[in-house]
Design a protein around this motif. Structure first.
Motif, PDB file in Angstrom:
ATOM      1  N   UNK A  18     -41.553 -44.114 -37.265  1.00 39.26           N
ATOM      2  CA  UNK A  18     -40.825 -43.401 -36.965  1.00 39.26           C
ATOM      3  C   UNK A  18     -39.707 -44.176 -35.375  1.00 39.26           C
ATOM      4  N   UNK A  21     -37.243 -46.567 -36.421  1.00 42.02           N
ATOM      5  CA  UNK A  21     -35.949 -45.621 -36.801  1.00 42.02           C
ATOM      6  C   UNK A  21     -35.287 -45.063 -35.379  1.00 42.02           C
ATOM      7  N   UNK A  25     -31.728 -45.721 -34.200  1.00 37.83           N
ATOM      8  CA  UNK A  25     -30.747 -44.507 -33.983  1.00 37.83           C
ATOM      9  C   UNK A  25     -29.923 -44.449 -32.776  1.00 37.83           C
ATOM     10  N   UNK A  28     -26.518 -45.527 -32.987  1.00 37.70           N
ATOM     11  CA  UNK A  28     -25.564 -44.701 -33.905  1.00 37.70           C
ATOM     12  C   UNK A  28     -25.427 -44.848 -35.314  1.00 37.70           C
ATOM     13  N   UNK A  29     -26.736 -45.519 -35.756  1.00 37.27           N
ATOM     14  CA  UNK A  29     -26.589 -45.476 -37.356  1.00 37.27           C
ATOM     15  C   UNK A  29     -28.082 -45.143 -37.730  1.00 37.27           C
ATOM     16  N   UNK A  30     -28.131 -45.020 -38.961  1.00 40.99           N
ATOM     17  CA  UNK A  30     -29.655 -45.135 -39.499  1.00 40.99           C
ATOM     18  C   UNK A  30     -30.222 -46.314 -40.085  1.00 40.99           C
ATOM     19  N   UNK A  31     -31.193 -46.109 -40.587  1.00 48.01           N
ATOM     20  CA  UNK A  31     -31.876 -47.350 -41.126  1.00 48.01           C
ATOM     21  C   UNK A  31     -32.805 -48.101 -39.926  1.00 48.01           C
ATOM     22  N   UNK A  32     -33.085 -49.311 -40.064  1.00 55.39           N
ATOM     23  CA  UNK A  32     -33.883 -50.176 -39.059  1.00 55.39           C
ATOM     24  C   UNK A  32     -33.128 -51.278 -38.456  1.00 55.39           C
ATOM     25  N   UNK A 121     -40.085 -40.067 -30.197  1.00 56.57           N
ATOM     26  CA  UNK A 121     -40.451 -39.809 -31.618  1.00 56.57           C
ATOM     27  C   UNK A 121     -41.787 -40.315 -32.193  1.00 56.57           C
TER      28      UNK A 121
ATOM     29  N   UNK B  69     -34.063 -43.257 -45.326  1.00 56.50           N
ATOM     30  CA  UNK B  69     -33.687 -44.185 -44.382  1.00 56.50           C
ATOM     31  C   UNK B  69     -32.604 -43.570 -43.290  1.00 56.50           C
ATOM     32  N   UNK B  70     -32.246 -42.419 -43.682  1.00 59.68           N
ATOM     33  CA  UNK B  70     -31.756 -41.386 -42.718  1.00 59.68           C
ATOM     34  C   UNK B  70     -32.516 -40.268 -42.012  1.00 59.68           C
ATOM     35  N   UNK B  72     -36.424 -37.976 -41.963  1.00 59.88           N
ATOM     36  CA  UNK B  72     -38.026 -38.177 -42.288  1.00 59.88           C
ATOM     37  C   UNK B  72     -38.497 -37.323 -43.471  1.00 59.88           C
ATOM     38  N   UNK B 211     -27.598 -48.155 -42.011  1.00 59.68           N
ATOM     39  CA  UNK B 211     -26.969 -47.104 -42.772  1.00 59.68           C
ATOM     40  C   UNK B 211     -25.898 -46.310 -42.085  1.00 59.68           C
ATOM     41  N   UNK B 213     -23.793 -43.422 -40.730  1.00 63.42           N
ATOM     42  CA  UNK B 213     -23.979 -41.999 -40.686  1.00 63.42           C
ATOM     43  C   UNK B 213     -22.361 -41.218 -40.525  1.00 63.42           C
ATOM     44  N   UNK B 223     -31.215 -34.428 -37.452  1.00 65.83           N
ATOM     45  CA  UNK B 223     -32.641 -35.357 -37.305  1.00 65.83           C
ATOM     46  C   UNK B 223     -33.614 -34.639 -36.540  1.00 65.83           C
TER      47      UNK B 223
END
Lengths: 140, 589
Positions: A18, A21, A25, A28-32, A121, B69-70, B72, B211, B213, B223
């Motif tokens: 977590x 991630x 984040x 401003x995006x998701x993923x790793x 987190x 990926x977005x 949990x 990814x 958003x 989230x």
């Protein structure tokens, strides 16, 4: 006082990632992609995990390895990255014995900004954002 | 779907031609979300009606969903294939790092076609696919060694999934599983045998991309709400502290823990193999799937002395869960926790599904007691309740198959009972061995009418438990509607690929808000439509494979051993089944 991340109890790490991630984040995006922290197994998950963070060295080897002045030592420990000076040579990544400098898709270094988002987190008390104490630093 | 989201990309790998291609399939993902919804549609496209499950024509489909990926707990991969165990719908779900690796490698689904002429493993790294020689890995004694070798040999540590089979998959035991990250499984219905039939030893998938958003601010808000809810919910504590084995003592207390092939429903050794006892005596580590705060995976640290060398000890880390404790524990009268853990380790090394293995061995033990099978049939293994050494010997023989009996047991308890008798105590439903819930009529109806014949399809056992707790009658006609409604909603979760443990968090409203972050509009009505349609497609696939709900066999044993809901009435279950059969045949495919 400057702050840094600290892995306070690696034995409690469950490998949920977590923190990775959370760091990604911020962009401003998701993923790793783009995360400045990494977690991998210590040779298979049966052995637990290795949590790789920048420990904000007092005399950072990454900054010493940088020949273009793109990594500037920060007051109190650690470095700041100056994008316009960086040639993506990778010398800083080689110099860090922890492997704490990640890279982006264009090979630029991804350096911790000591914001503590990852620690917020972490549901299992593995990470914390700490104030750097000078005497402590010298002792380590 | 947002521009730049790779979800609609489907990677198809042809093992016969050693080629791969990537197709953009927005149609599938826009209409059916992902996971089970998309996988069943790809299966319809790829799998001929009369496919031999172990022939090159049987495809393997892996699918993930938009929330992976977005958010949990969106942490599962759905695998679909034609099952070599039941001859119809094969579907199995696993977590670990599989879902995030597939999604962050840039795919919504991966399809494996054909068969390799020689043992192969695949490496999928972004847009590259490598076909690697696995002939030296073929025949390794333990599935764990395969993982160890590939971990050293391949790149991507921390951001990859390593799916592999053990000897059981190579030898095509019809309930061989696929293991991922050492401790998670595509366990049920024989995906491991399909891998084996394709001479596919392993798949390494590396992924660490970003990814998009829709709006970073609302993304963080949704989230945070989900994260707070997950970490504050009782679900988190429950599954983290003791994990699924917390169910051993309550189910035993209730009289719902199948024991010694369900001759009884309470186990005198339950306390010693309970979640509490295993935690106190053995718990050595907890693990989480990627992007899941719960960490429900419990590893026992088992220290065993070397048989010959003095002062030499081996410490193994073994995953344990409720279903293993039931199938390899109470079902076999195994009350010694060390013997039970060693038996779990053997099933794991061989790469067998633990539930089908335990239920098959329970039948064999009773069949031996009753003289239906001889010690010669058993290759000299004198199966007896609680004898861990004998059971480990038998597990190895299910894979090596030295006699006709083991060849039958390698196809499950239905096949063994068809050849040797004892159908009354052969505890499979729809061809799949039962999970550990002798709760009452809804539990069994759930096994029978679930599209995978899995307890997780619709959790009929939870309906029994709820009715017991509230004093409602056990077997009124409403249970059919409740079971179908639950299974339909679970299709939505399985299409988003949200872990079923998080079903309480991903309510229709939360799901809608989360999907909006991925640029997908879906209100509750639309979600429910997708659930209904996905379940109908599964039933259509089963019918195309020749499955007939009217042909389901009901072993007498479940009507003999009293359940907490009372003695189950065969005529009631049969009547419910008839009603269900009418309903599914009336539904257009």
């Amino acid at each position: 006082m400057a702050k840094r991340l600290s892995v306070i109890d690696v034995d409690r790490c469950v490998g949920c990632q977590l923190c990775i991630y959370a760091c990604a984040r911020r962009e401003g995006h998701a993923g790793t992609e783009g995360a400045r922290i990494d977690v991998r197994s210590a040779g298979g998950m049966r052995r637990g995990f290795v949590v790789i963070v920048c420990r904000a060295c007092d005399d950072p080897p990454c900054a010493r390895a940088c020949t273009t002045g793109a990594l500037v030592p920060r007051d109190g420990g650690g470095v700041r990255w100056a994008a316009d000076q960086c040639t993506a040579c990778g010398a800083c990544r080689e110099a860090c014995p922890f492997g704490a400098i990640q890279r982006d898709s264009e090979d630029h270094p991804l350096v911790c900004v000591y914001c503590g988002t990852c620690a917020r987190y972490c549901p299992h008390g593995v990470l914390a954002l700490e104030e750097i104490e000078r005497s402590d630093d010298a002792a380590r | 779907m947002l521009p730049g989201d790779p979800l609609a990309r489907v990677l198809t790998i042809d093992l016969s031609a050693q080629r791969f291609e990537i197709a953009e399939r927005r149609d599938l993902f826009e209409e059916s979300l992902g996971g089970a919804g998309v996988a069943v549609r790809i299966l319809e496209e790829e799998c001929p009606r009369d496919a031999d499950p172990l022939g090159p024509e049987n495809p393997i489909v892996f699918a993930v969903g938009p929330l992976v990926g977005l958010f949990p707990l969106a942490s599962k991969t759905v695998a679909m294939f034609k099952s070599p165990h039941t001859g119809n719908l094969g579907e199995s779900h696993a977590g670990g790092r599989s879902a995030t690796s597939i999604r962050l490698a840039g795919y919504g689904a991966i399809v494996i076609r054909g068969a390799s002429p020689s043992p192969t493993y695949l490496v999928i790294d972004g847009d590259r696919v490598h076909f690697r020689d696995a002939s030296a890995l073929w025949g390794l004694q333990s599935s764990a060694t395969v993982g160890r070798v590939l971990r050293e040999r391949e790149a991507g540590s921390g951001h990859r999934s390593i799916l592999r089979i053990g000897p059981a998959g190579e030898r095509r035991v019809s309930y061989a599983g696929v293991i991922t990250e050492t401790y998670r499984h595509f366990g049920r219905l024989g995906l491991g045998a399909v891998f084996g039939s394709k001479r596919l030893k392993a798949i390494v998938i590396v992924g660490r991309r970003s990814l998009p958003v829709a709006d970073p601010v609302s993304y963080r808000r949704v989230y945070d709400a989900l994260y707070e809810a997950a970490t504050a919910s009782p679900m988190m504590r429950k599954y983290h502290d003791l994990g699924t084995p917390m169910n051993v003592l309550p189910l035993n207390e209730l009289g719902a823990l199948p024991t010694r092939n369900l001759c009884e429903a309470r186990f005198d050794g339950a306390a010693a193999i309970s979640g509490e006892a295993l935690a106190e005596g053995f718990l050595g580590r907890r693990l989480a799937c990627s992007h899941c705060p719960v960490a429900c995976i419990h590893l026992a640290a088992l220290r065993t002395p070397h048989p010959k060398e003095p002062y030499f000890y081996k410490t193994s880390m073994l995953a344990y869960d409720y279903e293993l404790i039931y199938a390899l524990g109470s079902m076999l009268g195994m009350g010694d926790p060390t013997s039970l853990l060693l038996l779990m380790d053997e099933a794991e090394a061989q790469g067998l599904d633990a539930i089908s293995t335990g239920v098959s061995l329970a039948w064999a033990t009773e069949a031996r007691e009753r003289g239906l099978v001889s010690d010669q049939d058993l290759d000299g293994v004198r199966l007896a309740w609680g004898d861990g050494v004998a059971y480990r010997d038998a597990v190895r023989r299910i894979v090596s198959q030295p006699t006709d009996l083991y060849r039958a047991l390698a196809r499950g308890v239905d096949a063994a009972a068809a050849a040797y008798g004892g159908e009354d105590f052969a505890l499979a439903f729809g061809g799949n061995e039962m999970a550990g819930y002798h709760t009452g009529p809804a539990g069994y109806l759930g096994f029978l009418v679930g599209a995978r014949h899995s307890h997780l399809d619709n959790a009929g056992y939870a309906i029994d438990q709820k009715r017991l707790a509230t004093g409602l009658p056990a077997a009124d006609d409403a249970i059919i509607d409740e079971i179908v409604a639950e299974e339909e909603w679970r299709q939505v979760l399985a299409s988003l690929v949200v872990c079923f443990f998080a079903r309480g968090l991903y309510t229709p409203d939360v799901t809608r808000d989360a999907l909006a972050c991925a640029g997908i509009e879906a209100n509750e009505a639309r979600l429910r439509e997708i659930g209904t349609e996905t379940l109908q497609r599964k039933w259509a696939f089963k019918r195309h494979c020749g499955f007939d709900p009217a042909s389901l066999r009901l072993p007498e044993r479940i009507f003999e051993t009293p359940s907490p809901s009372g003695t189950i009435d065969r005529s009631v279950v049969e009547a419910h089944l008839r009603q269900f059969a009418e309903r599914t045949t009336a539904t257009p495919p």
